[in-house]
Design a protein around this motif. Structure first.
Motif, PDB file in Angstrom:
ATOM      1  N   GLU A  73       0.293  -3.943  -1.356  1.00 43.61           N
ATOM      2  CA  GLU A  73      -0.725  -2.867  -1.289  1.00 43.61           C
ATOM      3  C   GLU A  73      -1.386  -2.734  -2.517  1.00 43.61           C
ATOM      4  O   GLU A  73      -2.433  -2.315  -2.687  1.00 43.61           O
ATOM      5  CB  GLU A  73      -0.071  -1.549  -0.807  1.00 43.61           C
ATOM      6  N   GLU A 118      -5.366  -2.451  -3.733  1.00 42.54           N
ATOM      7  CA  GLU A 118      -5.737  -1.048  -4.280  1.00 42.54           C
ATOM      8  C   GLU A 118      -6.023  -1.254  -5.597  1.00 42.54           C
ATOM      9  O   GLU A 118      -7.200  -0.549  -6.005  1.00 42.54           O
ATOM     10  CB  GLU A 118      -4.269  -0.181  -4.423  1.00 42.54           C
ATOM     11  N   ASN A 136       1.288   4.299   5.884  1.00 38.24           N
ATOM     12  CA  ASN A 136       2.172   3.209   6.499  1.00 38.24           C
ATOM     13  C   ASN A 136       2.299   3.516   7.919  1.00 38.24           C
ATOM     14  O   ASN A 136       2.377   4.741   8.236  1.00 38.24           O
ATOM     15  CB  ASN A 136       3.464   3.025   5.619  1.00 38.24           C
ATOM     16  N   LYS A 189      -3.903   6.273   1.301  1.00 41.92           N
ATOM     17  CA  LYS A 189      -2.648   5.236   1.699  1.00 41.92           C
ATOM     18  C   LYS A 189      -1.917   5.807   2.796  1.00 41.92           C
ATOM     19  O   LYS A 189      -1.536   6.896   2.818  1.00 41.92           O
ATOM     20  CB  LYS A 189      -2.149   4.812   0.678  1.00 41.92           C
ATOM     21  N   GLY A 210      -6.373  -6.974   3.159  1.00 41.70           N
ATOM     22  CA  GLY A 210      -7.491  -6.726   2.237  1.00 41.70           C
ATOM     23  C   GLY A 210      -8.878  -7.150   2.936  1.00 41.70           C
ATOM     24  O   GLY A 210      -9.350  -6.896   4.082  1.00 41.70           O
ATOM     25  N   ASN A 237      -6.571  -3.255   6.063  1.00 39.10           N
ATOM     26  CA  ASN A 237      -5.037  -3.560   6.196  1.00 39.10           C
ATOM     27  C   ASN A 237      -4.586  -3.810   4.754  1.00 39.10           C
ATOM     28  O   ASN A 237      -5.174  -4.643   4.046  1.00 39.10           O
ATOM     29  CB  ASN A 237      -4.797  -4.536   6.798  1.00 39.10           C
ATOM     30  N   ASP A 238      -3.645  -3.116   4.047  1.00 42.68           N
ATOM     31  CA  ASP A 238      -3.227  -3.363   2.943  1.00 42.68           C
ATOM     32  C   ASP A 238      -2.887  -4.912   2.215  1.00 42.68           C
ATOM     33  O   ASP A 238      -2.939  -5.205   1.233  1.00 42.68           O
ATOM     34  CB  ASP A 238      -2.170  -2.299   2.168  1.00 42.68           C
ATOM     35  N   GLU A 239      -2.348  -5.532   3.284  1.00 51.97           N
ATOM     36  CA  GLU A 239      -1.989  -6.732   2.843  1.00 51.97           C
ATOM     37  C   GLU A 239      -3.023  -7.849   2.817  1.00 51.97           C
ATOM     38  O   GLU A 239      -3.355  -8.746   2.115  1.00 51.97           O
ATOM     39  CB  GLU A 239      -0.954  -7.360   3.989  1.00 51.97           C
ATOM     40  N   LEU A 263      -6.305   2.554   3.048  1.00 47.68           N
ATOM     41  CA  LEU A 263      -5.165   1.472   2.977  1.00 47.68           C
ATOM     42  C   LEU A 263      -4.196   1.421   4.004  1.00 47.68           C
ATOM     43  O   LEU A 263      -2.988   2.337   3.620  1.00 47.68           O
ATOM     44  CB  LEU A 263      -4.750   1.116   1.668  1.00 47.68           C
ATOM     45  N   ASN A 264      -3.928   0.896   5.098  1.00 46.30           N
ATOM     46  CA  ASN A 264      -2.864   1.149   6.030  1.00 46.30           C
ATOM     47  C   ASN A 264      -2.187  -0.232   6.264  1.00 46.30           C
ATOM     48  O   ASN A 264      -2.556  -1.371   6.153  1.00 46.30           O
ATOM     49  CB  ASN A 264      -3.777   1.287   7.560  1.00 46.30           C
ATOM     50  N   ASP A 306       3.210  -1.359   3.606  1.00 46.08           N
ATOM     51  CA  ASP A 306       3.453  -1.370   2.274  1.00 46.08           C
ATOM     52  C   ASP A 306       3.916  -2.791   1.590  1.00 46.08           C
ATOM     53  O   ASP A 306       4.807  -3.267   0.831  1.00 46.08           O
ATOM     54  CB  ASP A 306       4.833  -0.568   1.848  1.00 46.08           C
TER      55      ASP A 306
END
Length: 310
Positions: A180, A184, A200, A198, A146, A142-144, A173-174, A177
Motif C-alpha cells: 500500500e 500511496e 483493509n 485507507k 493501483g 486496490n492498494d496492491e 486505498l482499499n 495491506d
C-alpha cells in the motif's frame, strides 16, 4: 456482459499488446473529453463512490460503510445504483444494508429519493456519468494493483487517465495491506492536495467458518487474487481456486462442475457474499460464504471530511 480482465492490464510496464491497442485508447480519451456537461441534482446531496480502474476496487463495501457513518450522523441516506441486469448481486447486497433506488437513469432514481425525503444519496459507481455533477466524488483503488500498467481501456485497465485524479475530492486505498505504501506515495507525490483514506478488508463471519478445512474457492469478482490473498491472510487452506468473469451468472452445469471438483479433492466449497447472491436457492446447499467489510483506518478523518463537505 461477463468480462474477464486481461492479465496484461496489470503488468508493471505496458507490453506489446497494450502498445498495439493504443490508438483505440486514444479514441476513448477523445470521447471522454467531449462528454456532455454535467449538472448538479437539486434537492439532495450526492456522494459518488466510483473508480477509474475497472473492477475490484471496493466501491460497494465503501458505499456500505459510508451509509453507516451518515446514518449515525442523523442524515436520511440512501443508495442509488444504475440498473444493470448483470449486477443483481450488488443490488441485493445494497438492499440488505439500506434503501436502494435503482433505475436505468440515475437522475430518475435520485428524483424518487427526493420524493421520499432522503437528504443524502450515495451513488455506487457513476463517476463517468455524463449528466451528473456530484457534491463529493470518491475514487477507489486496490492498494496492491493501483493503476495496473497505467493505460486507458483497451490498452490498460483505466476508464480515464490517472492525471484526472486532480478533479476528484478523495481517494480510497482499499485492500489487504499489501504494497500500500508504494501506491500511496505515488498518489501523494502527484496530487499533494488530494484527501487520501485507507482501509483493509475484514472477514466478519470468521467464527462461523472453519479455516482448518480444505477449501475449493470460486468467485466471479473484479479482483479474484485479492480475495484469495484475504483468505490466506486468515489462514484458510485453499486447495483449489476457480475464477470466473466479474458478475458471472452461474448455471446448474457450473455448480455441478464445482461440486465434482470439490468431491474429487475432498474439499469444502466457499465463495463471496456477492457470488452467493447470484446462485439460485437450489444450488446454495453446502456452499460456505465469506462475509467481508471494510475497516477504515483513518475513520475519524473520513467522518470529518464528510461533515465538512455536506
Amino acid at each position: 456482459m461477463n468480462f474477464k480482465k486481461p492479465k496484461f492490464w496489470d503488468y508493471k510496464e505496458p507490453g506489446l499488446i497494450s502498445l498495439l491497442l493504443l490508438p483505440f485508447s486514444y479514441l476513448v480519451q477523445i470521447y471522454n473529453f467531449f462528454l456532455t456537461k454535467k449538472n448538479k441534482i437539486d434537492g439532495i446531496k450526492t456522494i459518488c463512490v466510483g473508480n477509474i480502474y475497472v473492477g475490484g476496487t471496493g466501491k460497494t463495501p465503501l458505499s456500505i460503510e459510508t451509509i453507516k457513518i451518515l446514518n449515525n450522523l442523523n442524515y436520511k441516506t440512501c443508495f442509488i445504483k444504475k440498473d444493470y441486469s448483470d449486477q443483481i448481486d450488488e443490488q441485493r447486497l445494497l438492499e440488505s444494508k439500506g434503501k436502494l433506488f435503482c433505475k436505468k437513469n440515475r437522475r430518475d432514481a435520485a428524483k424518487e429519493a427526493i420524493d421520499e425525503s432522503f437528504n443524502v444519496a450515495i451513488f455506487d459507481d457513476g463517476l463517468q456519468d455524463k449528466k451528473i455533477k456530484y457534491d463529493i466524488r470518491i475514487v477507489c483503488f486496490n492498494d496492491e494493483i493501483g493503476i495496473g500498467n497505467g493505460l486507458v481501456i483497451p490498452s490498460g485497465p483505466l476508464r480515464e487517465k490517472f492525471k484526472n485524479l486532480e478533479k476528484y475530492d478523495a481517494v480510497f486505498l482499499n485492500g489487504n495491506d499489501v504494497n500500500e505504501l508504494n501506491f500511496e506515495k505515488k498518489v501523494k507525490k502527484e496530487f499533494p492536495n488530494l484527501n487520501i483514506f485507507k482501509s483493509n478488508y475484514v472477514v466478519t463471519n470468521l467464527k462461523e467458518l472453519n479455516n482448518n478445512e480444505r477449501y475449493l474457492v470460486f468467485a466471479g469478482i473484479g479482483n479474484f487474487d485479492n480475495f484469495i490473498n484475504l483468505l490466506k491472510k486468515n489462514n484458510f487452506n485453499v486447495v483449489n481456486a476457480i475464477s470466473y468473469p466479474d458478475h458471472y451468472k452461474y448455471s446448474d452445469y457450473d455448480l455441478r462442475k464445482i461440486r465434482d471438483i470439490s468431491k474429487s479433492n475432498k474439499t469444502k466449497i466457499i465463495t463471496t457474499e456477492k457470488d452467493y447472491l447470484r446462485i439460485n436457492d437450489e444450488n446454495r446447499k453446502d456452499i460456505d460464504v465469506v462475509k467481508i467489510k471494510l475497516n477504515i483506518k483513518n475513520n475519524d478523518e473520513f467522518v470529518n471530511f464528510l461533515k465538512k463537505r455536506l
